[in-house]
Design a protein around this motif. Structure first.
Motif, short mmCIF file in Angstrom:
data_model
loop_
_atom_site.label_atom_id
_atom_site.label_comp_id
_atom_site.label_asym_id
_atom_site.label_seq_id
_atom_site.Cartn_x
_atom_site.Cartn_y
_atom_site.Cartn_z
N ILE A 299 6.22 -4.23 10.78
CA ILE A 299 6.60 -4.27 9.16
C ILE A 299 5.07 -4.30 8.60
N MET A 300 3.96 -4.90 9.25
CA MET A 300 2.66 -4.98 8.51
C MET A 300 2.24 -3.47 8.39
N PHE A 301 2.44 -2.64 9.48
CA PHE A 301 2.17 -1.31 9.14
C PHE A 301 2.75 -0.68 7.94
N LEU A 302 4.07 -0.76 7.81
CA LEU A 302 4.85 -0.38 6.78
C LEU A 302 4.20 -0.95 5.54
N VAL A 303 3.95 -2.22 5.42
CA VAL A 303 3.51 -2.65 4.27
C VAL A 303 2.29 -2.16 3.67
N TYR A 304 1.41 -2.16 4.78
CA TYR A 304 0.14 -1.71 4.42
C TYR A 304 0.24 -0.22 3.75
N THR A 305 1.16 0.69 4.40
CA THR A 305 1.24 1.80 4.18
C THR A 305 1.74 1.97 2.61
N ALA A 306 2.60 1.05 2.31
CA ALA A 306 3.27 0.96 1.07
C ALA A 306 2.55 0.77 -0.21
N TYR A 307 1.68 -0.13 0.19
CA TYR A 307 0.41 -0.55 -0.60
C TYR A 307 -0.30 0.67 -0.92
N ASN A 308 -0.74 1.17 -0.02
CA ASN A 308 -1.55 2.60 -0.14
C ASN A 308 -1.10 3.45 -1.07
N VAL A 309 0.32 3.68 -0.78
CA VAL A 309 1.06 4.73 -1.64
C VAL A 309 1.23 4.44 -3.05
N LEU A 310 1.46 3.07 -3.19
CA LEU A 310 1.73 2.67 -4.62
C LEU A 310 0.16 2.61 -5.43
N ASN A 311 -0.67 2.39 -4.92
CA ASN A 311 -1.97 2.42 -5.58
C ASN A 311 -2.64 3.79 -5.83
N ARG A 312 -2.09 4.65 -4.82
CA ARG A 312 -2.60 6.04 -5.11
C ARG A 312 -1.67 6.67 -6.32
N MET A 313 -0.19 6.18 -6.38
CA MET A 313 0.41 6.72 -7.48
C MET A 313 -0.11 6.00 -8.67
N LEU A 314 -0.45 4.63 -8.65
CA LEU A 314 -0.95 4.22 -9.96
C LEU A 314 -2.37 4.72 -10.46
N ILE A 315 -3.23 5.03 -9.40
CA ILE A 315 -4.64 5.80 -9.71
C ILE A 315 -4.20 7.27 -10.54
N ALA A 316 -3.37 7.92 -9.90
CA ALA A 316 -2.88 9.29 -10.37
C ALA A 316 -2.44 9.18 -11.85
N LEU A 317 -1.44 8.08 -11.98
CA LEU A 317 -0.99 8.23 -13.16
C LEU A 317 -1.93 7.41 -14.45
N GLY A 318 -2.69 6.74 -13.86
CA GLY A 318 -3.76 6.04 -15.00
C GLY A 318 -5.01 6.39 -15.07
N GLY A 319 -5.33 7.75 -14.23
CA GLY A 319 -6.52 8.39 -14.25
C GLY A 319 -7.59 7.65 -13.96
N PRO B 28 -10.47 5.69 -11.28
CA PRO B 28 -11.43 6.09 -10.22
C PRO B 28 -10.72 5.96 -8.80
N GLY B 29 -11.07 6.92 -8.04
CA GLY B 29 -10.32 7.13 -6.47
C GLY B 29 -10.64 5.85 -5.61
N ASP B 30 -11.77 5.07 -6.01
CA ASP B 30 -11.94 3.76 -5.11
C ASP B 30 -11.19 2.58 -5.62
N ALA B 31 -10.37 2.79 -6.81
CA ALA B 31 -9.92 1.62 -7.59
C ALA B 31 -8.70 0.88 -6.66
N VAL B 32 -8.47 -0.32 -6.94
CA VAL B 32 -7.50 -0.83 -6.12
C VAL B 32 -6.62 -1.68 -7.35
N PRO B 33 -5.80 -0.84 -8.30
CA PRO B 33 -5.09 -1.47 -9.38
C PRO B 33 -3.87 -2.61 -8.72
N LEU B 34 -3.23 -2.41 -7.61
CA LEU B 34 -2.41 -3.09 -7.18
C LEU B 34 -2.65 -4.13 -6.01
#
Length: 219
Positions: free
Chosen positions: A150-170, A172-178
């Protein structure tokens, strides 16, 4: 006897016979059997609540909602105490995941599952909501392993969500919006837990159907 007439003394309690009690009780039964909406006394709603589970003004939740809240609450508590609480002292993300996974496994085995069993109306009624319902020596390591997945899946989900937010909001690549928070963390843990439990039940059904089909051919 004197000229005065003696007043008859009232009957003593001992003078009542068993037949008198019988007559009283049969009369009450007759009244109960013949009761209708017209001849029955009016009873207030407040009085009826004393003899039912109804509580005025209180929110009643379905059983499955209560079970989901239990799963979410304990997972959120793990985030609050172990990820937020130990974050300043354990800066490494991998170490945080290992500690949180161990904590989630222990909490699941010792607290969450026991609460789910306690809430079951009949013995074993909530076992379908538990990944490893059997209590024993192996339940703790199995729940820790389950929590690690579960922790691996949660960590992966956070990474995917953050990448989506970075791409949608333009951003920086090292930002952590969520960032990681108890509410979303608990929801993700609960969702992936239910997903894995559903997969287990589906796999068990496939094996059961295959076994029944094989038994039918042999017959």
């Amino acid at each position: 006897m004197s000229g005065r007439e003696r007043k008859s003394a009232p009957p003593k309690k001992e003078d009542f016979r068993a037949a008198d009690y019988y007559d009283l009780k049969t009369g009450a039964v007759d009244d109960l059997l013949n009761a209708t909406e017209e001849n029955s006394p009016k009873v207030t709603r407040r009085e009826l609540r004393k003899y039912t589970n109804e509580r005025g003004g209180r929110l009643h939740l379905a059983d499955w909602v209560k079970l989901l809240l239990v799963k979410w609450w304990f997972a959120a508590a793990v985030c609050f105490f172990f990820i937020w609480g130990l974050g300043p002292f354990v800066p490494n993300v991998l170490d945080q995941l290992v500690i949180a996974g161990l904590a989630l496994g222990f909490v699941t085995d010792l607290l969450t599952n026991n609460v789910l069993r306690f809430l079951s109306k009949t013995k074993g009624a909530n076992d379908r909501w538990i990944m490893h319902p059997r209590k024993g020596f192996w339940s703790l390591p199995l729940n820790v392993l389950h929590a690690g997945v579960i922790m691996f899946l949660v960590y992966t989900a956070y990474n995917v969500l953050n990448r989506m937010l970075i791409a949608l909001g333009g951003l920086p690549g090292d930002a952590v919006p969520l960032g990681v928070g108890p509410i979303l963390f608990g929801l993700l843990c609960m969702a992936f837990d239910l997903m894995l439990i559903g997969m287990k039940h589906g796999f068990q059904k496939i094996l059961s159907d295959a076994k029944n089909a094989g038994t039918g051919k042999r017959q």
